[in-house]
Design an enzyme around this catalytic site. Structure first.
Site, short mmCIF file in Angstrom:
data_model
loop_
_atom_site.label_atom_id
_atom_site.label_comp_id
_atom_site.label_asym_id
_atom_site.label_seq_id
_atom_site.Cartn_x
_atom_site.Cartn_y
_atom_site.Cartn_z
CB CYS A 1 -0.98 0.04 1.25
SG CYS A 1 -0.35 0.24 2.76
NE ARG A 2 2.60 3.52 4.90
CZ ARG A 2 1.79 4.10 5.34
NH1 ARG A 2 1.23 5.10 4.60
NH2 ARG A 2 1.16 4.06 6.48
#
Length: 123
Positions: free
Chosen positions: A66-67
């Site tokens: 997700c980062r």
């Protein structure tokens, strides 16, 4: 050791890291991360977390996809903005070159061909 895999959920590449002591024990996320030059600027949420290789099942450390998705979305937005600015500049340059070629002739201004070549204008 590192592996590159693809997260189908987040649709981004994921870097998996694995560090071991001389005795073969896995290093902690902090110990692995400390090996990187940019480690001092990290935040706690950027630390690699325990993960497993999606094919082999081996234990690795990975940066959560997700980062990566957030970062890549930010990069894409910056590139789109830059492209829009470059497009605006190109259009402005072409407008100026056209204007000079039409209205400059009224006052005897000769517009050099190089002006159109520099602008990328055609015709």
């Amino acid at each position: 050791r590192n592996e590159k895999v693809f997260s189908s959920t987040y649709e981004v590449p994921v870097l998996l890291l694995r560090g071991c002591t001389a005795a073969g024990a896995l290093l902690s996320p902090e110990a692995v991360w400390a090996q990187f030059a940019f480690a001092s600027s990290r935040s706690a949420e950027a630390l690699p977390t325990p993960d497993e290789h999606p094919v082999t099942g081996e234990p690795f450390l990975g940066l959560h996809p997700c980062r990566t998705r957030e970062f890549m979305d930010m990069v894409a937005a910056m590139r789109a903005k830059r492209s829009a600015v470059q497009q605006d500049r190109q259009e402005n340059w072409e407008f100026l070159a056209c204007w000079l070629s039409v209205f400059g002739g009224v006052v005897g201004l000769r517009v050099p061909l190089a002006l159109f070549q520099a602008s990328g204008a055609s015709g």
